[in-house]
Enzyme design. Structure first.
Site, PDB file in Angstrom:
ATOM      1  N   CYS A 108       4.526  20.940   0.585  1.00  0.00           N
ATOM      2  CA  CYS A 108       5.470  21.578   1.504  1.00  0.00           C
ATOM      3  C   CYS A 108       5.735  20.685   2.715  1.00  0.00           C
ATOM      4  CB  CYS A 108       4.960  22.949   1.943  1.00  0.00           C
ATOM      5  SG  CYS A 108       3.369  22.908   2.785  1.00  0.00           S
ATOM      6  N   HIS A 265       6.259  28.360  12.013  1.00  0.00           N
ATOM      7  CA  HIS A 265       7.645  28.046  11.683  1.00  0.00           C
ATOM      8  C   HIS A 265       8.020  26.733  12.363  1.00  0.00           C
ATOM      9  CE1 HIS A 265      11.072  29.972   9.904  1.00  0.00           C
ATOM     10  NE2 HIS A 265      11.809  29.848  10.987  1.00  0.00           N
ATOM     11  N   ASN A 289      16.348  27.066  15.652  1.00  0.00           N
ATOM     12  CA  ASN A 289      15.643  27.609  14.500  1.00  0.00           C
ATOM     13  C   ASN A 289      16.494  27.289  13.273  1.00  0.00           C
ATOM     14  OD1 ASN A 289      14.480  29.078  12.494  1.00  0.00           O
ATOM     15  ND2 ASN A 289      14.659  31.082  13.491  1.00  0.00           N
ATOM     16  N   ASP A 589     -16.286 -39.877  -2.611  1.00  0.00           N
ATOM     17  CA  ASP A 589     -15.976 -40.996  -3.518  1.00  0.00           C
ATOM     18  C   ASP A 589     -14.716 -41.730  -3.052  1.00  0.00           C
ATOM     19  OD1 ASP A 589     -15.758 -42.683  -5.683  1.00  0.00           O
ATOM     20  OD2 ASP A 589     -14.788 -41.184  -6.959  1.00  0.00           O
ATOM     21  N   ARG A 595     -18.509 -41.375  -8.964  1.00  0.00           N
ATOM     22  CA  ARG A 595     -19.947 -41.566  -8.750  1.00  0.00           C
ATOM     23  C   ARG A 595     -20.155 -41.957  -7.292  1.00  0.00           C
ATOM     24  NH1 ARG A 595     -22.417 -42.267 -13.796  1.00  0.00           N
ATOM     25  NH2 ARG A 595     -24.149 -43.512 -12.995  1.00  0.00           N
TER      26      ARG A 595
END
Length: 705
Positions: A108, A265, A289, A589, A595
């Site tokens: 509602c 209301h 209203n 590296d 390596r």
């Protein structure tokens, strides 16, 4: 860990938003569904649209009360309006409140918001676009535009609606051939995952999603002293205002008071005026209203004697502008009779009348993530500081002639995202709120700073949300002197995860920005050492492991590091993985051999020792692990400043389930950061902050990183 695809999608979304996608005239296509293209496909193929993204079936209804085995969903059939009535219509005679009748769903709150929307035709047709019909170019497809967390989205739905015994199960119109409201409800259900997710809510939630506005709620029994001023300013800005009288029991619902006001209301507030009444200033408020003909019978009601004691021109002006269902009452009576006031402040894009004064609006997105930005409220001093921080610079005081206080009004609204959608998996609203602090002098004028724990331990907030509450949004209007402030949004408890938006509305122009670190790295020049600088003991150890070629592979590096780390009994570690060691070799590296030689290994070892010192400094409880909440400070000590988004990624990748970071993960994070920063700087030789690379370079970087 956050998937890379998720990060890429977020970056793309940020770029689209910067281009204006998400504004009302350029709404985001929800789930990438293009209404016009889909409709045209259906027309050309002679088929009616079926939505693959929200299939008409049990999962669209719900998961518990409306789940597949619920008695409420037994016998449900999905039907198109043409299967229910002979001549279906989208809208009949304009949209009105009687188009919205509640069905077997506790939404509602949503329907009241839709009903209020029908009172403002312009706002209604932002949500319900013109040109939709069951006759011309009908293809079983409709679309609606709904505001969601800072952006407008265009939601496509098919017109298959849930029915039981030949009647619509959920919202329906009193005009049985009209279907716009049922289809809008379906679009909203799609946004939230299913119909059941719509059960229970606040009307203001619907107000906001249909206008993009921001809501404030006031308990009129505990209202601020300047409540009349707040109402007057809201009406000047074109805000939507609603008021109501609380019900204290089920018997009160729709009960009428002695002076003909209806409890429970929803009334609208439509005007606020001052009149000269018997030589004194009287404040009047106009109420509407919208649902019925019952009107106030007290002072200033239609035909009451008070109207005889004011200037006839005032009386004529106030009464001429009245509409059906509207009435005036004194502001004193309003405050005594009504319990609640809700104000939905519209954003500038929703206001079309030039004479309306407007809020200046800023919107920010943020996230609370466990271990990085979910610090909880001020009750958690160890973690509160890690919450996102946003700075507001209030530049000008309000223009209020009757107000001697030098102050700036602004409204802060914090909204958590997508929590309704989480209900299916047991989630729900978190308890959220915010605090406002004055920016310290040393941080004023800067955005590239994130205030640390010590600041919050030493300083009190200047303002805060009235309460921490488990609603989708908490908002408060605040007045403070001109200056710089920070807003810290948070959940009440730490470790709670959610996305949020923070909206800041100011009466005058202001500067607002997220307060966050500028991404940077203090990378020292590569250490210059030769073999002569290396101790004999270190050389001997290296030679034993490296063998005759005097180089170590990734596999040998893993053996060496884990052997050394195992001697440190105070460290909790799972040991370095092969991938971690590959990243280290990639960083050190220089000749591309994959390596490490003696000098390269010595430099790496020196880095690891310095990082060990930092790790121990931030292992505050000497547990052998560091809290991810301290990760930010530890990374800064190592020379790296990251923003909130990057910290969330770092914690997601390197912290364990308990938000702890062990030493090997800490080292891996630092190796990764140094590698990425050094590569970026090598590609950005002019220091522009932008690196350009081709596809091959990009793949080399990401594959090796």
């Amino acid at each position: 860990m956050m998937p890379f695809g998720g990060i890429a999608a977020r970056l793309q979304r940020d770029r689209l938003r910067a281009e204006g996608v998400g504004e009302h005239n350029n709404a985001v296509k929800y789930l990438n569904q293009d209404y016009e293209a889909l409709k045209q496909e259906c027309i050309e193929s002679g088929t009616l649209f079926r939505d693959p993204q929200f299939p008409a079936g049990p999962t669209a209804l719900g998961f518990k009360e409306l789940g597949p085995y619920s008695s409420k969903t037994r016998g449900v059939e999905w039907k198109r309006p043409s299967e229910l009535v002979d001549d279906p219509q989208f809208i009949v005679g304009g949209a009105t409140r009687t188009d919205i009748c509640q069905g077997a769903l506790g939404d509602c709150w949503l329907l009241a918001a839709i009903g209020s929307l029908t009172l403002n035709e312009e706002l209604l047709h932002r949500v319900v676009p013109h040109g939709q019909s069951f006759q011309e170019d009908y293809a079983g497809i409709f679309h609606f535009q709904i505001w969601q967390f800072g952006e407008w989205v265009d939601v496509v739905v098919d017109d298959l609606l849930p029915t039981k015994d030949g009647e619509l199960l959920f919202v329906h119109s009193a005009e049985c051939t009209e279907f716009w409201s049922a289809l809008l409800e379906k679009a909203y259900a799609k946004l939230n995952g299913c119909y059941e997710s719509l059960s229970g809510g606040s009307t203001t939630e619907g107000f906001e999603d249909f206008t993009g506005g921001v809501a404030e709620m006031y308990d009129l029994k505990r209202a601020p002293r300047n409540m009349g001023h707040i109402i007057r300013k809201a009406l000047e800005r074109g805000s939507l205002l609603g008021c109501s009288i609380d019900i204290t029991s089920a018997f009160d619902m729709e009960a009428v008071t002695f002076k003909k006001l209806v409890k429970g209301h929803a009334y609208s507030v439509t005007a606020f005026k001052d009149v000269n009444y018997r030589g004194q200033q009287e404040q009047l408020i106009r109420i509407r209203n919208p649902w019925g003909q019952v009107e106030w019978t007290g002072a200033w009601s239609d035909g009451s004697s008070e109207w005889d004691n004011i200037d006839p021109s005032d009386r004529e002006e106030l009464q001429l502008k009245m509409e059906d269902g509207e009435f005036w009452m004194s502001f004193r009576d309003f405050m005594r009779e009504f319990s609640r006031l809700e104000i939905c402040n519209l954003t500038p894009d929703a206001l079309t009348k030039d004479e309306l004064s407007r809020w200046h609006t800023q919107v920010f997105e943020g996230t609370w993530r466990r271990g990085s930005t979910a610090g909880g409220c001020r009750n958690n001093p160890a973690t509160f500081w890690i919450n996102p921080q946003f700075k507001i610079k209030l530049l000008e005081e309000d223009d209020d002639p009757g107000d001697d206080e030098v102050a700036c009004s602004f409204l802060v609204a914090l909204m958590q995202k997508h929590r309704r959608r989480e209900r299916r998996v047991g989630g729900d609203m978190h308890t959220i709120g915010f605090a406002v602090y004055e920016v310290p002098e040393e941080a004023q004028g800067s955005q590239n700073v994130h205030l640390k724990k010590d600041f919050f331990l030493r300083n009190q907030s200047r303002a805060r949300s009235e309460t921490f509450i488990n609603l989708r949004e908490v908002s408060n209007q605040i007045r403070l002197p001109p200056g710089e402030y920070i807003v810290v949004p948070s959940t009440f408890e730490p470790h709670k995860e959610a996305d949020f938006i923070l909206r800041v509305f100011t009466e005058k122009q202001s500067d607002t920005a997220e307060l966050d670190e500028e991404i940077s790295a203090d990378l020292a020049d590569e250490e210059e050492i030769t073999e002569d600088d290396i101790e004999d003991g270190f050389k001997n150890m290296f030679q034993q492991l490296a063998g005759e070629d005097m180089e170590i592979s990734v596999f040998e590096l893993k053996t060496i590091l884990n052997r050394v780390i195992a001697r440190h009994k105070d460290l909790k570690t799972d040991g370095f993985s092969l991938d971690s060691c590959r990243n280290m070799v990639n960083l050190m590296d220089k000749d591309g051999s994959a390596r490490l030689g003696l000098v390269e290994f010595q430099i790496l070892w020196n880095k690891i020792r310095s990082w060990l010192t930092i790790f121990r400094q931030y292992d505050l409880d000497k547990s052998g692990t560091m809290s991810s909440y301290e990760m930010r400070m530890a990374l800064e000590s190592a020379g790296f400043k990251l923003n909130n988004k990057l910290h969330q990624v770092v914690v997601a990748r390197y912290a364990d389930a308990e938000t702890g970071v062990d030493f090997d993960n800490f080292v891996c994070c630092l190796v990764k950061l140094e590698t990425m920063f050094r590569f970026f700087h090598s590609m950005d030789r002019d220091g522009t902050g932008t690196a350009v690379m081709n596809l091959a370079e990009w793949l080399l970087l990401t594959m090796c990183g």
